[in-house]
Enzyme design. Structure first.
Site, PDB file in Angstrom:
ATOM      1  N   HIS A 111      -2.432 -44.472  19.953  1.00 27.89           N
ATOM      2  CA  HIS A 111      -3.935 -45.571  19.189  1.00 27.89           C
ATOM      3  C   HIS A 111      -4.339 -45.654  17.627  1.00 27.89           C
ATOM      4  CE1 HIS A 111      -5.315 -45.303  23.603  1.00 27.89           C
ATOM      5  NE2 HIS A 111      -4.041 -46.214  23.913  1.00 27.89           N
TER       6      HIS A 111
ATOM      7  N   TYR B  44     -15.441 -37.184  22.902  1.00 27.53           N
ATOM      8  CA  TYR B  44     -15.360 -37.628  21.326  1.00 27.53           C
ATOM      9  C   TYR B  44     -16.157 -38.702  20.475  1.00 27.53           C
ATOM     10  CZ  TYR B  44     -12.555 -41.884  22.537  1.00 27.53           C
ATOM     11  OH  TYR B  44     -12.151 -43.507  22.843  1.00 27.53           O
TER      12      TYR B  44
END
Length: 182
Positions: A62, A131
């Site tokens: 991504h 993240y």
């Protein structure tokens, strides 16, 4: 914090100091001053994300063409094989990838700068993946490069089963056909 440059110098492996004893451990997962001094990266994180995935789940590769995100990633439960692919056409490492195992045992973190595709494969029965991002999620700008593009030849570990993919990830484009960064 120990910082190691990978074969793609902009992608970094970070190893925080872990203080442990019979009771458990403590580590500082992020400190803006330490991160900047150790990496030379000056950035601001605007969003924290947490995903849990089962063994064999492969997410990626991504990236956001607009509002590109730098990502500081780590695993707090389980283990993943994490990959960054350089999607900056003007870069000398365009189309190259680096990968690392991130786990609750090794406590390593991976800095994936903006301009890279990012993905991971879950190696353990499940994994909690955290993240920080440097820009907000913008689904209208999200793109996906095929995890199995033969020209990338990513060395995904063999875990004895086919990867589990989302519909979006099954539709990933070959790098040759994908929109990338200048």
């Amino acid at each position: 914090m120990k910082v190691t440059r990978t074969e793609i110098p902009d992608v970094l492996v970070l190893e925080p100091k872990v203080f442990g004893d019979a009771r458990g451990f403590f580590l500082e997962s992020f400190n803006e001053k330490v991160f900047g001094a150790a990496t030379g990266v000056v950035t601001r994180f605007v969003q924290d994300n947490h995903s849990r995935s089962a063994k064999g789940v492969l997410r990626g590769l991504h990236y956001q063409l607009e509002q590109p995100q730098g990502k500081l990633v780590r695993v707090v439960r389980g283990a993943v094989f994490d990959v960054a692919v350089d999607l900056r056409r003007s870069s000398p490492t365009f189309g190259r990838w680096v990968g690392i195992e991130l786990s609750e045992e090794n406590q390593k973190q991976f800095w994936v700068p903006a301009g890279f595709g990012h993905g991971f494969l879950v190696l353990s029965p499940s994994a909690d993946f955290l993240y920080k991002t440097t820009d907000y999620y913008a689904p209208e700008h999200e793109r996906c490069v095929a995890w199995n593009d033969p020209n990338l030849a990513i060395g995904w570990p063999d875990i004895g089963m086919a990867p589990q993919l989302s519909a979006k990830d099954r539709e990933g484009k070959l790098l040759a056909d994908a929109q990338v960064f200048d």
